[in-house]
Design a protein around this motif. Sequence first.
Motif, PDB file in Angstrom:
ATOM      1  N   GLN A  30     -74.457  -4.086  55.916  1.00 36.81           N
ATOM      2  CA  GLN A  30     -74.580  -3.487  57.235  1.00 36.81           C
ATOM      3  C   GLN A  30     -73.385  -2.589  57.531  1.00 36.81           C
ATOM      4  O   GLN A  30     -72.473  -2.974  58.257  1.00 36.81           O
ATOM      5  CB  GLN A  30     -74.657  -4.592  58.314  1.00 36.81           C
ATOM      6  N   ASN A  75     -81.010  -5.899  51.670  1.00 35.97           N
ATOM      7  CA  ASN A  75     -81.734  -4.772  52.242  1.00 35.97           C
ATOM      8  C   ASN A  75     -81.448  -3.547  51.380  1.00 35.97           C
ATOM      9  O   ASN A  75     -80.525  -3.546  50.582  1.00 35.97           O
ATOM     10  CB  ASN A  75     -81.319  -4.545  53.691  1.00 35.97           C
ATOM     11  N   GLN A  80     -79.964   1.937  54.286  1.00 32.95           N
ATOM     12  CA  GLN A  80     -78.918   1.571  55.244  1.00 32.95           C
ATOM     13  C   GLN A  80     -77.905   2.699  55.406  1.00 32.95           C
ATOM     14  O   GLN A  80     -77.514   3.046  56.518  1.00 32.95           O
ATOM     15  CB  GLN A  80     -78.193   0.298  54.785  1.00 32.95           C
ATOM     16  N   ASN A 169     -68.831  -4.003  53.203  1.00 32.86           N
ATOM     17  CA  ASN A 169     -69.272  -3.330  54.430  1.00 32.86           C
ATOM     18  C   ASN A 169     -68.165  -2.471  55.025  1.00 32.86           C
ATOM     19  O   ASN A 169     -68.415  -1.375  55.519  1.00 32.86           O
ATOM     20  CB  ASN A 169     -69.766  -4.357  55.459  1.00 32.86           C
TER      21      ASN A 169
END
Length: 192
Positions: A30, A75, A80, A169
């Motif tokens: 994320q 994901n 993203q 991240n």
Amino acid sequence: MKAIKWLMTGVLALSLTACASYYPVAVDVQPTVDAQGGVYRGQAVSLSSQDKRKNDYIIQIEQNNKAPVVVGASNNIKVQMEQALAQGFSNQGAFIEQGSPTQIQLELEEVLARVIRGHISYDVVQQLRMKLVLKRDGRTITKQYRRSAQAEFPGRLHPELDKVKDAVNEQLSLMLKDMLNDRDVQQFIGAQ
């Protein structure tokens, strides 16, 4: 004697299975966007992305005398990054519009955190490489972005993958910031 042999074989197989399943198959990626407004005055850009990485995993755990364990992203990391980049351009005042004459393509070339076992800690060595290709009216510019970082985390038995995931991240977010703050990119988009 045969019963003990079968028992030892069963215990060994169970212990190997337990080691292999200790790590998750994937972690959640994320990246966050930190972009200031007022850079663009409503310029339209189209945005696409390609994943050109050699491997689809993002974490590789290396321990002495053992095969590396790899962990992927739960994901789609390409999606993203594209969504975060689109959000950043929007925050800066650009409009994301498919079919726009100004085309931006994001290419992921490497996103990898190697976790290397030490005596009482783990070193996490990260390598990120991405590229932006901007096109308009027959003009093309290509910008390469690289980030590398190294951190040490305590841990005797197993690395804490939440810390590794957070480190990945953070580096992805810093790379997005590098792209969004790049003066060459801003001038190319702003010169419409």
